[in-house]
Design an enzyme around this catalytic site. Structure first.
Site, PDB file in Angstrom:
ATOM      1  N   GLU A 152       0.834  -1.214   0.000  1.00  0.00           N
ATOM      2  CA  GLU A 152       0.000   0.000   0.000  1.00  0.00           C
ATOM      3  C   GLU A 152       0.864   1.259   0.000  1.00  0.00           C
ATOM      4  O   GLU A 152       0.550   2.240  -0.667  1.00  0.00           O
ATOM      5  CB  GLU A 152      -0.923   0.014   1.226  1.00  0.00           C
ATOM      6  CG  GLU A 152      -2.131  -0.891   1.097  1.00  0.00           C
ATOM      7  CD  GLU A 152      -2.891  -0.688  -0.212  1.00  0.00           C
ATOM      8  OE1 GLU A 152      -3.123   0.481  -0.598  1.00  0.00           O
ATOM      9  OE2 GLU A 152      -3.232  -1.691  -0.868  1.00  0.00           O
TER      10      GLU A 152
ATOM     11  N   HIS B 212       3.398  -9.635  -9.736  1.00  0.00           N
ATOM     12  CA  HIS B 212       4.844  -9.865  -9.737  1.00  0.00           C
ATOM     13  C   HIS B 212       5.545  -8.826  -8.857  1.00  0.00           C
ATOM     14  O   HIS B 212       6.383  -9.150  -8.035  1.00  0.00           O
ATOM     15  CB  HIS B 212       5.393  -9.811 -11.166  1.00  0.00           C
ATOM     16  CG  HIS B 212       6.877  -9.661 -11.226  1.00  0.00           C
ATOM     17  ND1 HIS B 212       7.730 -10.666 -10.848  1.00  0.00           N
ATOM     18  CD2 HIS B 212       7.658  -8.606 -11.585  1.00  0.00           C
ATOM     19  CE1 HIS B 212       8.984 -10.247 -10.983  1.00  0.00           C
ATOM     20  NE2 HIS B 212       8.967  -9.004 -11.413  1.00  0.00           N
TER      21      HIS B 212
END
Lengths: 445, 337
Positions: free
Chosen positions: A119, A334
């Site tokens: 985040e 990824h």
């Protein structure tokens, strides 16, 4: 208890033509030859043996190619099912309650840290991040089976190994922020961790380069008679690099005490394994190099633990490399620079997240044992989040390292031409100081 | 960082130009384009014996293995003595755990050495020809050179030395002749060292092996047998990062850090020669630095006498090399400028 079974299982065949079967059998065993009753062989066929220095085998007198398709895939070793139930009791590692609790807490703490740092990258507070979602079991299961002095060479998605060994939340955060407390002096991208104290060699971005290096380090351990091994982690994509080939071959030929630990999570960025290789994964390559090999369920922390523990015993007692392929699934993107929904379905991801997750499975086990309940889960969630946020908040405002560290550690000492350039940089920055973020950094001398 | 003068050989040739006894017009191109003039070892380095360059390399390796129990030597075909005989006898003397063949993979060899060094062993890797070092380019550039820097000095591979035969040999063509130093000179974190004779080879190689940075040591293979001189038998080293002037007064040897600048400031004229191709060759770096430091002293444009910007061709070698006639022409240009 033998976890590493004879390689014959590799070649267990299904509905296979009898002649193929005998060919295969000969191929594998290359000494004693077994024939099917229907297959007649000329009486002279084995009177002379091939003397070629490059192989150890027998002659055959019919042209038969070895087709990889007829080989059954190497089985996936598993200790507990998705409900956390031990399948074969003799395979239960019988870890203490404390160990199991540490396993669970490290896996979930890593998961919490991942969420916060992911985040924070989305908010532009750190420049880059890579999560470990879905692969926490491979990290903790393997790390828990090693001697803490065993040297680790990683790829970049093995933060759980460091966490198991005691890398602190502060240390993770400092590296991601590149602040003045980062061991790497802020020089590398986030998640390129390293710790001398914890015997974890600093991560670098070029894939697979660490693999033959790890073999070299293992050779040094052997010569130094340390009684330790080296563990080298890599993804199935990295295994396509030339360095992987070099590593497997060198380790086998030079008898290095090393565990090659492959995290086969199905994808290398967007590339699915079907575009990565045609064989039976990475494990099937092991025997080709003369390596003892096993494939495990990477979402089963106990299976990973058992396999790693056994592999370590082989390494240290026999000076031989062992290849472990842990089958798992990369639940996260990824990296923060990737949106995986472009190349795979949300349903697919959700299946692994909800149905076959290493954390959930261990939690089931703990609940079955009476080690854990909803209340404890709730408390730990709050507590672990608090710990992560505290480290995060502390790392963010810390000053970046002294700009002079741009010039140190290139060599052991700063050579004259670099001293010149350092002087030049300092003079220039002094002259144009309003154009450089000097206030974010420690003061220059 | 190029640690020794790449121009030494060329300077040697230039010195020879002025000695009429070497100024022969006979053309014998099949062997080599130079005449090796034996050097004299410093008396402080003790007893000497006659050695060619490959023997002096063996002597340095022998001393390293004897004095450092962690030292290992490996590469393709080193166990039986090496294709250039540089490791003859070492396996028998120190055992096959310390002197051993590797599989045929340059990226593997260098990486294996990096791992050994990172784990505390002295790693002396051999790449059979400098021409074949490129598969290991990634390991040298992205790994060895940056190991210390990127880890904040937590880890380093200072104990790694890569040895490799280099340069023209008369008939080596594209892949047994290359001079590749410029590729590595562009890599912060690596030291590149090239000796010009047996005495230097031993002293500089010992310095490389003991230096706490990854070093690449290029051995001019034409000199392996051709260069013979009295080499100190004992342990000695020649410091890295220092140049040497060979002047007409034969025994005067001076070593100083800013030697180029001092020398240029005195003469005002410079020729830089190397076998490697001209464009982006190391002479470009030297010329730029000299131009920057000695602008007011320069009396003529800096001359660069180099290989042409072509691959190294087999039968065309005599026309490719910056031989003494091409160097001589450059000197004439300077003198008459």
């Amino acid at each position: 208890m033998s976890l590493i079974r004879p390689l014959a299982f590799l070649f267990r065949t299904r509905n296979l033509h009898k002649r193929h079967q005998s060919l295969l059998y000969r191929y594998i065993h290359n000494s004693e030859v077994s024939y099917s009753s229907t297959h007649k062989v000329s009486s002279t066929s084995f009177e002379d043996k091939p003397e070629f220095p490059g192989s150890r085998s027998q002659y055959v007198h019919k042209l038969e190619f070895l087709h990889p398709e007829i080989l059954q895939g190497i089985p996936v070793y598993r200790v507990m099912n998705r409900n956390g139930k031990i399948i074969e009791s003799d395979q239960d590692p019988q870890l203490t309650k404390d160990t199991v609790l540490k396993m669970y807490k490290d896996m979930t703490l890593l998961n919490t840290m991942d969420r916060v740092l992911y985040e924070s990258q989305r908010q532009g507070r750190i420049s880059f991040y890579m999560t470990n979602y879905g692969e926490e079991g491979t990290h903790i299961g393997s790390a828990s089976a090693l001697d803490p002095r065993d040297l680790i060479f990683g790829q970049y998605r093995e933060a759980g190994v460091l966490m198991w060994r005691g890398f602190t939340l502060d240390q993770f955060m400092n590296q991601c922020y590149g602040n003045h407390l980062d061991f790497g002096k802020g020089r590398q991208m986030p998640v390129h961790y390293g710790s001398k104290k914890l015997n974890f060699v600093t991560i670098s971005s070029p894939l697979a380069t660490q693999m033959p290096q790890a073999a070299g380090a293992a050779y040094a351990f052997k010569v130094q008679k340390k009684g330790l091994c080296v563990v080298c982690y890599f993804g199935e994509g990295a295994a396509s690099e030339g360095d992987a080939h070099a590593a497997f071959n060198f380790a086998a030929v030079l008898d290095c005490p090393i565990i090659f630990f492959c995290r086969n999570n199905g994808y290398a960025i967007s590339t699915p394994t079907k575009d990565q290789y045609k064989g039976d994964g990475i494990a099937a390559r092991g025997p080709g190099y003369g390596m003892i090999t096993v494939r495990v369920d990477g979402n089963d922390v106990f299976a990973v633990h058992n396999a790693t523990k056994h592999a370590r015993d082989i390494c240290v007692s026999q000076n031989r490399p062992v290849l472990i392929e842990a089958m798992t699934y990369r639940i996260g993107h990824h990296s923060t620079s990737d949106d995986s929904s472009v190349y795979r379905s949300v349903d697919e991801v959700s299946y692994w997240d909800k149905q076959d997750n290493p954390i959930t499975r261990l939690r089931h086990y703990m609940e079955n044992q009476g080690y854990w309940d909803d209340e404890m889960e709730k408390e730990w969630k709050v507590e672990s989040r608090k710990m992560v946020m505290k480290a995060f908040a502390a790392a963010e405002p810390r000053k970046k390292p002294n700009p002079e560290y741009l010039f140190t550690d290139v060599y052991d000492k700063v050579p004259p031409h670099l001293q010149e350039q350092l002087k030049e940089m300092k003079k220039h920055v002094q002259q144009y100081k309003e154009h450089y973020p000097l206030e974010q950094h420690e003061k220059m001398s | 960082m190029i640690c020794t003068s790449l121009t030494r050989a060329a300077k040697k040739i230039l010195v020879q130009q002025f000695k009429s006894k070497y100024f022969s017009v006979t053309c014998s191109r099949t062997t080599s384009s130079f005449t090796y003039v034996p050097d004299t070892a410093s008396p402080e380095h003790g007893e000497t014996t006659r050695m060619n360059l490959f023997q002096s390399v063996t002597s340095a390796l022998d001393i390293s293995l004897a004095n450092d129990p962690s030292a290992v030597i490996f590469g393709e075909d080193v166990a039986f003595g090496g294709v250039f005989r540089c490791t003859v006898g070492l396996k028998d003397k120190y055992g096959n755990e310390r002197v051993f063949n590797s599989p045929l993979s340059e990226q593997g060899i260098v990486a294996f050495g990096i791992g050994l060094a990172a784990a505390g062993s002295t790693a002396i890797a051999e790449i059979q020809f400098a021409d074949y070092i490129f598969p290991a380019f990634d390991q040298i550039r992205n790994e060895a050179a940056m190991f210390r820097f990127r880890s904040g000095n937590l880890f380093d591979v200072g104990k790694l030395t890569i040895r490799s035969p280099c340069g023209a040999v008369g008939h080596g063509a594209l892949y047994h002749s290359q001079m590749v130093e410029a590729f590595f000179a562009h890599m912060p974190g690596i030291k590149v060292v090239i000796p010009r004779g047996p005495i230097e080879a031993k002293g500089l190689l010992l310095s490389c092996i003991r230096d706490d940075n990854p070093c690449i040591f290029f051995e001019p293979k034409i000199l392996y047998r051709a260069a013979i001189e009295e080499v100190p038998t004992g342990d000695y080293s020649i410091p890295l990062s220092e140049a040497e002037v060979l002047i007409e007064a034969r025994h005067l040897i001076v070593r100083k850090l800013c030697l180029y600048f001092q020398s240029v400031s005195k003469t005002g004229k410079v020729v830089i020669a190397h076998e490697a191709p001209l464009t982006m060759g190391f002479s470009a770096e030297m010329a730029a630095v000299i131009q920057n430091e000695c602008f007011l002293n320069l009396e003529a444009p800096i001359q660069r006498v180099c290989g042409y910007d072509t691959p190294f061709s087999c039968v065309h070698e005599p026309f490719f090399l910056p031989d003494k006639w091409r160097c001589f022409e450059a000197v004439k240009k300077l003198v008459s400028f």
